[in-house]
Enzyme design. Structure first.
Site, PDB file in Angstrom:
ATOM      1  N   LYS A 112       6.963  -1.567   6.123  1.00 40.97           N
ATOM      2  CA  LYS A 112       5.227  -2.005   6.052  1.00 40.97           C
ATOM      3  C   LYS A 112       4.591  -2.552   7.466  1.00 40.97           C
ATOM      4  CE  LYS A 112       4.611  -0.493   1.830  1.00 40.97           C
ATOM      5  NZ  LYS A 112       5.655  -0.702   0.985  1.00 40.97           N
TER       6      LYS A 112
HETATM    7  C1  LIG Z   1       6.198   0.578   0.497  1.00 40.57           C
HETATM    8  C2  LIG Z   1       8.006   0.359   0.396  1.00 40.57           C
HETATM    9  C3  LIG Z   1       8.368   2.110  -0.012  1.00 40.57           C
HETATM   10  C4  LIG Z   1       7.586   3.429  -0.479  1.00 40.57           C
HETATM   11  O1  LIG Z   1       6.692   3.995   1.249  1.00 40.57           O
HETATM   12  P1  LIG Z   1       5.465   4.714   0.660  1.00 40.57           P
HETATM   13  O2  LIG Z   1       5.091   4.550   1.888  1.00 40.57           O
HETATM   14  O3  LIG Z   1       5.072   4.430  -1.116  1.00 40.57           O
HETATM   15  O4  LIG Z   1       5.944   6.024   0.019  1.00 40.57           O
HETATM   16  C5  LIG Z   1       9.792   2.616   0.117  1.00 40.57           C
HETATM   17  N1  LIG Z   1      10.890   1.364   0.540  1.00 40.57           N
HETATM   18  C6  LIG Z   1       9.945   0.302   0.252  1.00 40.57           C
HETATM   19  C7  LIG Z   1      11.134  -1.220   0.779  1.00 40.57           C
HETATM   20  C8  LIG Z   1       8.958  -0.163   0.025  1.00 40.57           C
HETATM   21  O5  LIG Z   1       8.399  -1.602   0.525  1.00 40.57           O
END
Ligand SMILES: *Cc1c(COP(=O)(O)O)cnc(C)c1O
Length: 496
Positions: A112
């Protein structure tokens, strides 16, 4: 004029990129989509020589067409700096026949950060460009990682406040500690008695609440979103797929125009949609492999053409993917419906009233770029321990879901030759207990921070700064509420 944005539920009104970023979600509840996906206008030879920041500019300038060169470069420079613990920003690590694209080198050690370290700058630049006088209130639902990354990005940013809702019993202990210790006068963190989908739906309802918007407006506030429904989240995520391909080409791993596969552990469908956008920009990507955990609503959708969220919500060891309503899938549905907003709106209405919808065979035929599968909890744990035993490389639970699905893909399709990038979305230090438990049950009795040190020792990797920071940090947020109290909590925080 460049790319303009319209809602997936109404194609008539067009917005500039900065307006779409500010609004977050369209007034009709739809998501903003670009009217076309721009093609890369630099050669792979040139991209191969570029830094992460330079690549980011080449990709983002095409989507954010109303940002000046100076504005965009300034955002990029402030975002991708020494907050990341490696100058490569997103390094590729080869292990056991795949290329792990490590997206967790930012300040909160999950992917993120790749978008949320730049979103505050994109947003404040957008506010300036549009003469916004209100303070911007970022409302965010989190399955664990977005919350901390958004808090870190927006903490003490003038003219903004950030409010994060997380499922009280649905995140890892480290994730929770990271959020509730967040400093900054403009930060608010709330645990809800509910799951991520309820948090996300509650936030979307607040966005669509005209009365609430009026009350806020009178008090000098307006909402925006840091969730991946914001186009300002999605666009920065396209960058690392372009960058990864260019680096593989630069290092001689692939020949000119050679196609690669990309595997993405998926929850809200944002990260994999960014890979799909990269493919549509001209990056030679063969299959987009969509990996789910036991909340396998997307796997079922890719197999049957029916999206059905009517099922039990399962708490897994990959909590950031514990989602039954994948918001960003709407952007793909809109596209395979032939950019038909009315058709998409009809399907989304069905989703909100009956919890499901079915696409037509013609639409399903357009999903050929995707392959979907999932792993069980046991399979996920086995992937972590097998990879560790074979190579010494330790991956987190989300990345393990992706690696497990990649094994299934190879078995099912016999496509073992295509070079494959696995999006490694979190540091194993963020999910220490599940990771260590997978490697050996004997770790059960250790405390969370003993496990951190043990992971560092057996994996031969330094403990990330993000973890050191929370070892002894004081809890400063302790608000907990029911799902239907979310609007009241927001008003109380804002003094409205
Ligand atoms: C948010 C997240 C995901 C999923 O990503 P999306 O964009 O919501 O599909 C996968 N792994 C981790 C560690 C995340 O923080």
């Amino acid at each position: 004029m460049g790319v303009m944005y319209s809602s997936t539920r109404n194609a008539d009104v067009k917005y500039r990129a900065s307006e779409a970023i500010l609004k977050g979600l369209a007034d009709d509840g739809g998501l903003f989509v670009p009217d076309s996906i721009p093609a890369l206008d630099v050669s792979m030879e040139d991209l191969a020589k570029m830094s992460y920041q330079e690549t980011a500019y080449e990709v983002m300038k095409l989507f954010l067409s109303d940002f000046t060169e100076e504005e965009l470069k300034s955002c990029i420079e402030k975002a991708y700096d020494s907050k990341f613990d490696t100058p490569e920003i997103a390094p590729l690590v080869s292990a056991d026949g795949a290329y792990y694209l490590e997206l967790f080198h930012g300040s909160t050690i999950a992917f993120k950060d790749m978008a949320l370290s730049i979103l505050p700058y994109l947003l404040t630049t957008s506010a300036k460009k549009n003469q916004v006088k209100n303070d911007i209130v970022i409302l965010t639902a989190t399955s664990g990682d977005t919350g901390k990354a958004a808090l870190a990005g927006f903490a003490d940013v003038p003219g903004t406040k950030i409010i994060v809702f997380y499922p009280k019993n649905g995140v890892s202990p480290i994730q929770e500690k990271q959020m509730v210790t967040q400093k900054g006068d403009n930060t608010f963190v709330v645990g809800i008695h509910g799951n991520f989908d309820q948090a996300q739906t509650g936030v979307k309802q607040m966005f669509n609440d005209k009365n609430l918007a009026k009350q806020l407006g009178d008090a000098g506030f307006q909402f925006s979103s840091a969730n991946s429904i914001n186009i300002g989240r999605l666009v920065p995520q396209v960058v690392y797929y372009v960058y990864a391909y260019a680096k593989m080409y630069a290092n001689g791993v692939i020949a000119k125009d050679e196609k690669i596969n990309v595997v993405v552990p998926t929850g809200n469908f944002g990260n994999i949609l960014a890979a799909f956008y990269a493919k549509n920009m001209g990056v030679p990507i063969a299959k987009l492999i969509c990996a789910s955990n036991e909340n396998k609503v997307l796997f079922d959708f890719f197999r049957t053409g029916t999206y059905d969220r009517n099922r039990d919500f399962i708490l897994t060891s990959s909590p950031s993917m514990d989602i039954l309503i994948s918001s960003n899938l709407e952007r793909l549905i809109y596209r395979i419906a032939g950019n038909d907003a009315a058709k998409n709106a009809e399907l989304m209405k069905s989703l909100s009233t009956t919890g499901k919808y079915e696409i037509t065979p013609e639409m399903k035929a357009l999903l050929d770029d995707f392959y979907g599968n999932y792993t069980s909890e046991q399979e996920t744990a086995d992937v972590i321990s097998d990879l560790y035993e074979k190579t010494g490389y330790i991956i987190d639970t989300h990345t393990a879901v992706a690696a497990g699905v990649y094994h299934k893909y190879k078995e099912e399709t016999k496509d073992t030759q295509t070079k494959t990038v696995i999006a490694s979305t979190a540091s194993p230090f963020k999910f220490t207990r599940s990771v260590m438990d997978a490697i050996d049950k004997k770790y059960d009795s250790m405390s969370d921070f003993e496990l951190v040190d043990e992971l560092s020792r057996i994996g031969n990797v330094a403990v990330p700064q993000a973890i050191e920071d929370i070892r002894s940090a004081a809890v400063v947020h302790d608000t907990v509420c029911e799902v239907d109290e979310m609007p009241d909590v927001v008003k109380k925080f804002l003094g409205v």
